[in-house]
Design an enzyme around this catalytic site. Sequence first.
Site, PDB file in Angstrom:
ATOM      1  N   TRP A 177     -13.315  -9.307   6.890  1.00 35.43           N
ATOM      2  CA  TRP A 177     -12.839  -9.628   8.248  1.00 35.43           C
ATOM      3  C   TRP A 177     -12.696  -8.366   9.103  1.00 35.43           C
ATOM      4  O   TRP A 177     -12.436  -8.456  10.295  1.00 35.43           O
ATOM      5  CB  TRP A 177     -11.516 -10.390   8.212  1.00 35.43           C
TER       6      TRP A 177
ATOM      7  N   GLU B 181      -5.862 -13.928   8.624  1.00 38.72           N
ATOM      8  CA  GLU B 181      -4.398 -13.805   8.583  1.00 38.72           C
ATOM      9  C   GLU B 181      -3.744 -15.066   8.013  1.00 38.72           C
ATOM     10  O   GLU B 181      -2.766 -14.997   7.290  1.00 38.72           O
ATOM     11  CB  GLU B 181      -3.840 -13.509   9.984  1.00 38.72           C
TER      12      GLU B 181
ATOM     13  N   THR C   3      -0.764 -14.798  -0.109  1.00 39.61           N
ATOM     14  CA  THR C   3      -1.927 -14.763  -0.992  1.00 39.61           C
ATOM     15  C   THR C   3      -2.506 -13.347  -1.047  1.00 39.61           C
ATOM     16  O   THR C   3      -2.550 -12.660  -0.025  1.00 39.61           O
ATOM     17  CB  THR C   3      -3.013 -15.748  -0.469  1.00 39.61           C
TER      18      THR C   3
ATOM     19  N   GLY D 157      -4.220 -22.862  -2.312  1.00 40.42           N
ATOM     20  CA  GLY D 157      -2.808 -23.256  -2.241  1.00 40.42           C
ATOM     21  C   GLY D 157      -2.274 -23.298  -0.816  1.00 40.42           C
ATOM     22  O   GLY D 157      -2.975 -22.970   0.136  1.00 40.42           O
TER      23      GLY D 157
ATOM     24  N   TYR E 245       4.195 -13.446  14.079  1.00 39.48           N
ATOM     25  CA  TYR E 245       3.415 -12.465  13.310  1.00 39.48           C
ATOM     26  C   TYR E 245       1.912 -12.674  13.497  1.00 39.48           C
ATOM     27  O   TYR E 245       1.173 -11.737  13.833  1.00 39.48           O
ATOM     28  CB  TYR E 245       3.774 -12.525  11.815  1.00 39.48           C
TER      29      TYR E 245
ATOM     30  N   CYS F  34       3.214   2.008  -0.620  1.00 40.23           N
ATOM     31  CA  CYS F  34       4.623   1.627  -0.450  1.00 40.23           C
ATOM     32  C   CYS F  34       4.842   0.246  -1.063  1.00 40.23           C
ATOM     33  O   CYS F  34       5.355  -0.671  -0.441  1.00 40.23           O
ATOM     34  CB  CYS F  34       4.988   1.635   1.033  1.00 40.23           C
TER      35      CYS F  34
HETATM   36 FE1  SF4 Z   1       7.180   3.997   1.429  1.00 40.29          FE
HETATM   37 FE2  SF4 Z   1       8.585   5.947   2.584  1.00 40.29          FE
HETATM   38 FE3  SF4 Z   1       7.738   6.251   0.106  1.00 40.29          FE
HETATM   39 FE4  SF4 Z   1       6.014   6.246   2.120  1.00 40.29          FE
HETATM   40  S1  SF4 Z   1       7.610   7.723   1.731  1.00 40.29           S
HETATM   41  S2  SF4 Z   1       5.779   5.180   0.145  1.00 40.29           S
HETATM   42  S3  SF4 Z   1       6.936   4.759   3.499  1.00 40.29           S
HETATM   43  S4  SF4 Z   1       9.200   4.718   0.813  1.00 40.29           S
END
Ligand code: SF4
Length: 384
Positions: free
Chosen positions: A42, A55, A61, A99, A138, A210
């Site tokens: 996409w 989206e 998912t 789903g 969103y 993260c």
């Molecule tokens: Fe996540 Fe902050 Fe670590 Fe980056 S520095 S991975 S934004 S917790």
Amino acid sequence: MSQRSRIDPAPSGLLDLDPRWIKAIQRSLLQWYANHARELPWRRRVTPYRVWVSEIMLQQTQVASVIPYFRRFIKEFPTIGALAASSEQDVLRLWEGLGYYRRARQLHQAAKLVVERHGGKLPTHIALLRQLPGIGRYTAGAILSIAKGLPEPILEANSRRVLARLLGFKGDAASSRGTKRLWEAATRLVPQEDPGGFNQALMELGSGLCNPKSPLCGQCPLQQNCQGHHLGIASKIPLVRRKARSLKVQETAIVITDGDQLLIRQRGPNERWAGLWDFPRLSMAKLKPDVIQDTAKRIAKQELGIPISRPRLMTTIQHTVTRYRITLYAIQAHISSRRGPGLTRKGAANAPHYCWAGAADLESLPLTTPARRLFQFWKNQSND
Ligand code: SF4
């Protein structure tokens, strides 16, 4: 950036974000994304429709699961007009296995409304977009920022976690207070220049570096200015609410054959898997092998109005729906007579959602995931 130039996000509360911090986050994130964006179908040819479909599919998912579905869907329905002109059954068949089928039904309804009200083009005003079924704040923000370059913020699971950590937000990020604050932060952070890239970068960072359990802060482009990392609490953010305990449930389906036809039932609008086809269910949760014959015959007669012969346990499958861990017992049986109140070949006046279908029909109809597995089992066994 040296350690000394670290900027705190908000010297006096979350709403008062330091403009220098905002700039630093925008710059670092966009630079990182330019080098690390994944190749996804996409992202190849960006249009509002393709962003919209992706989206909706990506809600709850994983990306890897969505890719083949997205490709098939766009091939079958290359435009909003093509989607609007299709039947709900065709849409559900293409969605089968992904789903959360409400998403597919709403996407289809929304496509029809876009054709009726907007000449087949998604509106570019956020309020109009949000009037369409299945498009919330969103999704509207994602479509407008990614496909139209408008500076609309987004907040979904990944960006919510990244923002909460960047801000060192210690409260419940999913509460209404947390949500309000994080939307405010997302609104302040989204840049005028390349808002779509920035929003995608936030989600990309949240799905990789993260990640929920062990953020890889050492490799993160935002580490320098991340409050959660600075305070040593990144992996504790967001607060995890205790999950509802999963429930074990036992259910029974029955595969009744009449020659080369099988009895199936369409799930009602207020049921789980609405609109999809399933094998009839019987209310006999506990199956004792010594009584299955008599019990299945009696209950099939009572609940379906069908006399059956030679019922036997065909197979048992396990599957999970939301928090229910379901053990599904599947009985196989033959119809023993078409006399009486049983169903005719086209269903019955009092049960129009039942019908007899051949194997070729079952290949093209949208089935629930357990029904598809039972059908496959039945076919394999019939071919042996
Ligand atoms: Fe996540 Fe902050 Fe670590 Fe980056 S520095 S991975 S934004 S917790």
